[in-house]
Design a protein around this motif. Structure first.
Motif, PDB file in Angstrom:
ATOM      1  N   ARG A  44     -27.950 -30.283  17.561  1.00 32.69           N
ATOM      2  CA  ARG A  44     -27.303 -31.310  16.774  1.00 32.69           C
ATOM      3  C   ARG A  44     -26.771 -32.454  17.508  1.00 32.69           C
ATOM      4  NH1 ARG A  44     -24.113 -28.742  12.561  1.00 32.69           N
ATOM      5  NH2 ARG A  44     -22.274 -28.955  13.797  1.00 32.69           N
ATOM      6  N   LEU A  45     -26.475 -32.149  18.684  1.00 29.28           N
ATOM      7  CA  LEU A  45     -25.584 -33.217  19.529  1.00 29.28           C
ATOM      8  C   LEU A  45     -26.650 -34.065  20.073  1.00 29.28           C
ATOM      9  CD1 LEU A  45     -22.808 -31.366  21.794  1.00 29.28           C
ATOM     10  CD2 LEU A  45     -22.737 -33.411  20.489  1.00 29.28           C
ATOM     11  N   ALA A  46     -27.732 -33.412  20.386  1.00 29.82           N
ATOM     12  CA  ALA A  46     -28.797 -34.339  21.196  1.00 29.82           C
ATOM     13  C   ALA A  46     -29.498 -35.083  20.165  1.00 29.82           C
ATOM     14  CB  ALA A  46     -29.789 -33.342  21.640  1.00 29.82           C
ATOM     15  N   GLY A  73     -32.624 -31.947   8.709  1.00 30.39           N
ATOM     16  CA  GLY A  73     -32.696 -33.224   8.898  1.00 30.39           C
ATOM     17  C   GLY A  73     -31.891 -33.432  10.373  1.00 30.39           C
ATOM     18  N   ASP A  74     -30.682 -32.718  10.580  1.00 27.32           N
ATOM     19  CA  ASP A  74     -29.871 -32.991  11.714  1.00 27.32           C
ATOM     20  C   ASP A  74     -30.053 -32.483  12.923  1.00 27.32           C
ATOM     21  OD1 ASP A  74     -29.784 -30.472  10.753  1.00 27.32           O
ATOM     22  OD2 ASP A  74     -27.470 -30.384  10.534  1.00 27.32           O
ATOM     23  N   GLY A  75     -31.737 -32.275  13.105  1.00 26.21           N
ATOM     24  CA  GLY A  75     -32.144 -31.731  14.256  1.00 26.21           C
ATOM     25  C   GLY A  75     -31.821 -30.297  14.662  1.00 26.21           C
ATOM     26  N   GLU A 119     -28.701 -20.610   9.981  1.00 26.21           N
ATOM     27  CA  GLU A 119     -28.866 -21.811   9.408  1.00 26.21           C
ATOM     28  C   GLU A 119     -27.705 -22.556  10.185  1.00 26.21           C
ATOM     29  OE1 GLU A 119     -27.986 -21.920   5.274  1.00 26.21           O
ATOM     30  OE2 GLU A 119     -29.680 -23.439   5.217  1.00 26.21           O
ATOM     31  N   ARG A 120     -27.996 -23.624  10.848  1.00 30.24           N
ATOM     32  CA  ARG A 120     -26.890 -24.445  11.685  1.00 30.24           C
ATOM     33  C   ARG A 120     -26.611 -23.322  12.755  1.00 30.24           C
ATOM     34  NH1 ARG A 120     -26.105 -27.359   7.286  1.00 30.24           N
ATOM     35  NH2 ARG A 120     -26.895 -29.443   7.292  1.00 30.24           N
ATOM     36  N   ASP A 121     -25.172 -23.138  12.760  1.00 26.38           N
ATOM     37  CA  ASP A 121     -24.743 -22.348  13.874  1.00 26.38           C
ATOM     38  C   ASP A 121     -24.301 -21.109  13.210  1.00 26.38           C
ATOM     39  OD1 ASP A 121     -22.659 -23.715  12.660  1.00 26.38           O
ATOM     40  OD2 ASP A 121     -22.010 -24.695  14.725  1.00 26.38           O
ATOM     41  N   SER A 122     -24.585 -20.771  12.068  1.00 28.94           N
ATOM     42  CA  SER A 122     -24.091 -19.457  11.150  1.00 28.94           C
ATOM     43  C   SER A 122     -25.398 -18.495  11.539  1.00 28.94           C
ATOM     44  CB  SER A 122     -23.509 -19.463  10.139  1.00 28.94           C
ATOM     45  OG  SER A 122     -24.523 -19.945   9.096  1.00 28.94           O
ATOM     46  N   VAL A 123     -25.110 -17.088  11.685  1.00 27.01           N
ATOM     47  CA  VAL A 123     -26.092 -16.207  11.467  1.00 27.01           C
ATOM     48  C   VAL A 123     -25.861 -15.235  10.411  1.00 27.01           C
ATOM     49  CG1 VAL A 123     -27.126 -14.352  12.775  1.00 27.01           C
ATOM     50  CG2 VAL A 123     -26.356 -16.487  13.954  1.00 27.01           C
ATOM     51  N   SER A 124     -26.557 -14.892   9.757  1.00 29.11           N
ATOM     52  CA  SER A 124     -26.578 -13.713   8.999  1.00 29.11           C
ATOM     53  C   SER A 124     -27.230 -12.461   9.413  1.00 29.11           C
ATOM     54  CB  SER A 124     -27.284 -14.107   7.449  1.00 29.11           C
ATOM     55  OG  SER A 124     -26.954 -15.252   7.013  1.00 29.11           O
TER      56      SER A 124
END
Lengths: 461, 295
Positions: A191-193, A226-228, A241-246
């Motif tokens: 996301r940073l990149a 969309g956010d990379g 999903e993003r930085d959360s893991v189930s």
């Protein structure tokens, strides 16, 4: 446009070629790195200079710049490769489980239930000809016991395998969760990149490697957001999903192996290692356990009813030949303790007379009669062995197919992303030439400047 | 088309692995002497081989059973043959003792002979084979015939039953290995005893009756002997048949699962060559690079 323009162009060229050769060096260094995708320095003409000579407006090229370093990768081919990799992993995991079952059932060579049945039949036949003989009674009891032991040890072997599937699935689940955690961390960097608009090729390669492994393990699929970042799904359930893991959880409910995700909802891995573990635990191995149990139940049922009607040497009657626990017939099948304690109680006689072998003959005939799901004992096991052989052959073919397809997909992928040392060498040579020419350009520009500076403007000196 | 070094390497390795796998398969075949060692290698052939092996092992049991059955039948036949001789002896004795020229002393002398015969018949009736009495039906533990002394001489009690000793010599195919003891020995024992009693009593009238009784007994024994003869002949034919079947099954089984060594050895050679070729190709393909030609 000043006099140093050409010098500047040469400098740009030198910088760009140097950058390109660094990228080539990176490619060569990583030519054996798993999951590495070839990178290309994208050379692009730098912004042209617009100026006018009075009559004409000119656009003069200003040399070259490196517009980006792009990794060579095709997402479509990644998806194709992952699909086949997960399929391959599934069949490859399934095969050893079945292999062990086949070895345990011991057909066509070695010692299996079919041979044990045959030997019991043989001993009973022999006893029927000489029912008074203590030795033959003893050996018939031994064979009856050994058949029960064979079934029992097979059943325990299958139990052990079922347990091993659980343990192995547990390990795989742990690995899946670990990989998911790594992806979540990478998502943060990605996301940073994306915000900084850089193209972190090596980061993407690491992500793709993790995704390859996840699809092998759990048949996971990924989607680019969309956010990379990348979101990972197993079937319909979200894993990352993003930085959360189930995290995935392994559960055994009602003897069935299942996986649960966030909030305890069921996760169904469509293929991969986990699907294979689930199938062998829930369907394949229990199928063979069932065939053992069915046989044990029918064996005890048929032989007991005949045995109860017969008489032992000591006139004992109404005894069972086999005992078992209905909850686990094959595992607990054993010779009835009364008979085991004294082979004289083996009901070889149908009418109570010592010389009558008809009881033993009836017991033997029960084994060759259609009493085991409509087949004889030998046919029952021969068809079980054949079924197993066919299934294993099918799985073997699936492994071969999946290997070919996965390899094909890998090759297609490698056509895009793989490093070819020859190609890099050619590029390197071209880089070197371009670099040398640019250096020459600088020295020519330098000479031209020297002419201007050293040889002109002598007026008044 | 771009060809990455990794693709080349992977393909070369795959070729080598595949040739090695095939070599390994032939090696297992040659070492075991069988076309397949596991059902999954050839399920239909393995299923057929399984059925054949089962038939073969079953046949083996039936062959062994028919041999022991024949042994026992021979023992019975031999006993009945001796019985025939004894009854014939008794008959001769009866005919000889019917002669009017004989004195009472002669007859009492012959009575001793008749007693011998009667004893021999009784021993025969109680004869055993491998520790089991042959003529007591299913009650093989105790002697089936007992001689009891009655008012007018001896009487014989049969303590056996009518049980048939059978042996299975084929699927659902049994032979009876004994004869009902009372039917075989009942009338001979009685007739010989009557002869003895008549001789002891020196009673020519009853001697004449005894002769006809002995004739009847002999007829019966001969009938039994004929039955035994037919049974033995059938059993021998059956054993021959089992032997032929055994050969046929063994041949079939060998065809299903035994290795054709010539073919396997030639396979081994072809695959060895394929393996060496795959190695050579890999070496030729992987070794050179453009770098060898650039200075």
């Amino acid at each position: 446009m000043n006099g140093f323009f050409t010098l500047e162009t040469g400098l740009r060229a030198i910088r760009a070629q140097l950058m390109a050769s660094r990228v080539i060096g990176h490619n060569i260094a990583n030519s054996r790195t798993p999951g590495y995708s070839r990178q290309i320095a994208e050379l692009q003409p730098s912004t042209p200079l617009q100026f006018s000579t009075g009559q004409h407006a000119l656009s003069l090229g200003t040399g070259v710049t490196v517009a980006g370093i792009r990794r060579q990768r095709e997402e479509f081919l990644d998806r194709l490769a992952r699909f086949h990799l997960s399929d391959l992993a599934r069949w490859e995991t399934l095969r050893p489980a079945l292999d062990l079952v086949e070895i345990a059932f011991g057909e066509p060579a070695g010692f299996g239930p079919r041979q044990a049945c045959l030997r019991l039949w043989d001993a009973l036949q022999e006893l029927s000809g000489e029912p008074e003989s203590g030795t033959l009674r003893h050996s018939a009891c031994q064979e009856a016991e050994s058949l029960a032991t064979t079934l029992g040890s097979l059943a325990r072997h299958l139990d052990e395998q079922v347990q091993q599937q659980v343990a192995a699935a547990q390990d795989t689940v742990a690995e899946v969760n670990h990989l998911a955690g790594q992806i979540a961390v990478l998502n943060h960097d990605l996301r940073l990149a994306a915000i900084l608009k850089t193209q972190p090729g090596d980061l993407e390669d690491r992500l793709d490697l993790l995704l390859d492994r996840l699809s092998s393990l759990a048949g996971a699929t990924s989607r680019r957001e969309g956010d990379g970042t990348v979101s990972v799904h197993i079937g319909a359930a979200v894993l990352v999903e993003r930085d959360s893991v189930s995290p995935l959880i392994l559960e055994i409910t009602g003897g069935q192996l299942r996986f649960a995700g966030a909030g305890g909802s069921e996760v169904v891995p469509p293929s991969g290692v986990l699907a294979a573990r689930r199938d062998s635990h829930n369907q394949i191995l229990p199928g063979y356990q069932d065939s053992l149990d069915t046989f044990a139940r029918q064996l005890a049922g048929n032989l007991n009813s005949i045995h109860q009607a017969g008489y032992g040497l000591d006139g004992s009657t109404g005894l069972d030949l086999y005992r078992y626990d209905p909850a686990a017939p094959a595992r607990t099948l054993a010779l009835a303790p009364e008979v085991a304690a004294d082979p004289a109680r083996l009901a070889a006689s149908a009418d109570g007379a010592v010389g009558d072998g008809y009881g033993a003959l009836s017991l033997a005939r029960a084994l060759t009669g259609p009493n085991f799901t409509g087949q004889s004992a030998a046919e029952y096991w021969a068809s079980a062995a054949t079924r197993l052989g066919m299934e294993l052959e099918k799985v073997g073919r699936q492994v071969e197919n999946a290997t070919l397809l996965a390899e094909q997909a890998e090759n297609l992928r490698a056509q895009i992303m793989g490093v070819s040392l020859d190609e890099e060498t050619v590029d390197l040579v071209r880089c070197q030439h371009a670099y040398a020419a640019a250096a020459r350009l600088i020295s020519v520009a330098d000479e031209m400047l020297e002419i201007l500076i050293a040889r002109t403007g002598r007026v008044g000196r | 088309m771009r060809v990455a070094d990794s693709s080349l390497a992977r393909q070369a390795l795959r070729g080598i692995h595949e040739s090695r796998r095939q070599l390994g398969a032939v090696q297992v075949q040659l070492a075991s002497g069988r076309r397949f060692t596991r059902a999954s290698q050839a399920p239909p052939a393995a299923a057929r081989a399984d059925t054949l092996r089962n038939q073969l092992e079953t046949l083996g049991r039936y062959q062994a059973s028919s041999h022991t059955a024949a042994d026992r039948l021979r023992a019975v036949t031999a006993t009945v043959a001796v019985l025939t001789e004894l009854v014939q002896d008794a008959l001769q004795l009866a005919v000889a003792s019917g002669s009017g020229a004989l004195t009472a002393a002669d007859r009492s002398c012959l009575a001793l002979e008749a007693e011998e015969i009667a004893g021999a018949v009784l021993d025969l009736a109680n004869s055993s084979w491998m520790g089991r009495h042959l003529f007591g039906g299913h009650l093989t533990a105790d002697p089936p015939f007992a001689r009891e002394t009655g008012a007018g001489g001896y009487t014989f009690a049969y303590r056996g039953d009518g049980g048939e000793v059978i042996r299975e010599v084929g699927p659902g195919c049994t032979v009876t290995l004994n004869l009902p003891g009372d039917a075989v020995f009942g009338s001979p024992l009685e007739a010989v005893e009557r002869l003895r009693q008549a001789l002891v009593d020196n009673d020519p009238a009853s001697l004449a009756e005894t002769t006809s009784a002995l004739h009847q007994a002999l007829d019966q024994v001969l009938q039994h002997q004929a039955v035994l003869g037919v049974r033995t002949a059938h059993l021998e034919l059956w054993a021959d048949h089992l032997g032929t079947m055994n050969c046929a099954y063994a041949e079939n089984l060998s065809r299903e699962e035994d290795l054709d060594f010539t073919k396997a050895v030639s396979d081994l050679h072809t695959r060895e060559i394929a393996y060496q070729a795959s190695l050579a190709v890999a070496a030729r393909l992987l070794q050179p690079s453009l770098l060898d030609y650039l200075r």
